[in-house]
Write a protein that holds these residues in place. Sequence first.
Motif, PDB file in Angstrom:
ATOM      1  N   TYR A  27       0.830  -1.210   0.000  1.00 47.09           N
ATOM      2  CA  TYR A  27       0.000   0.000   0.000  1.00 47.09           C
ATOM      3  C   TYR A  27       0.861   1.256   0.000  1.00 47.09           C
ATOM      4  CZ  TYR A  27      -4.150  -2.859   0.933  1.00 47.09           C
ATOM      5  OH  TYR A  27      -5.172  -3.764   0.851  1.00 47.09           O
ATOM      6  N   LYS A  32      -1.365   4.280  -1.326  1.00 43.63           N
ATOM      7  CA  LYS A  32      -2.683   4.094  -0.719  1.00 43.63           C
ATOM      8  C   LYS A  32      -2.558   4.295   0.800  1.00 43.63           C
ATOM      9  CE  LYS A  32      -4.334   0.924  -4.300  1.00 43.63           C
ATOM     10  NZ  LYS A  32      -4.838  -0.442  -4.601  1.00 43.63           N
ATOM     11  N   GLU A  35      -5.308   2.866   3.298  1.00 45.51           N
ATOM     12  CA  GLU A  35      -5.222   1.409   3.415  1.00 45.51           C
ATOM     13  C   GLU A  35      -4.018   0.987   4.256  1.00 45.51           C
ATOM     14  OE1 GLU A  35      -5.767   3.101   0.714  1.00 45.51           O
ATOM     15  OE2 GLU A  35      -7.512   2.278  -0.354  1.00 45.51           O
TER      16      GLU A  35
END
Length: 237
Positions: A27, A32, A35
Amino acid sequence: MKNFILLLRFALYMLRTIPNLNKAKKYAREGKEAERVAVVQRQAKDWTSYIFKLIKSEVIVHGEEKIPTDQAVVFVANHQGYLDIPIIMHAAPQPVGFIAKEELRKMPLIGTWMQYKNCIFMERNNVRQSLKAINQGVQYLKEGHSMAIFPEGTRSKGPEMGEFKPGSFKLATKARVPIVPVTINHSYKLLPEGLKLNPGVVEVTFSEPIPTEGLSNEELGRLPQLVQEEIRKHIKP
């Protein structure tokens, strides 16, 4: 023999965290952020619950409702024992990164997990590196990630507190975020010198947030004493 078995069980648990660690790395590479934070926070809560179950200890939390939920904060805590980092991770409702000593970076798996938890490692005797670490912590705070620091710099090994180092408070004052004083009681009893694990009860008390924005120079100078006095109110023998 008992301590060896406990350490072996802990080591086996850490090996089982590797798949989630790989997720966090993935991630992070993909950008991200939400996440990554979610995976790390779930693992952190599971990890700390496992630790206190393993050593048959309990963490009792007071004042959790006082912690702001709409902004990052700096948790400023007294430092009694080796387990104070997992204690705060267990007690705080939101993800928390730490200003930690450089030696923790070298611990297998734990050091890597700490990096993905927005922890920052500080060399005590390196002024330039310490300033860089504080600035990185300020950036994390501005991005909305709460941080925690132990301004004594070392364990007190008992209820008495050492001097709070004023430089520690730059983390909050530069980012202009509130300080939440945290009192930890009896953590020194769980893992005293010699790595003899003892079951016990630890109490964590969160006090009312102390704002840092708009303080005068005089108020900034009194801030370490103010926070330390608030923590001392809840210290138990």
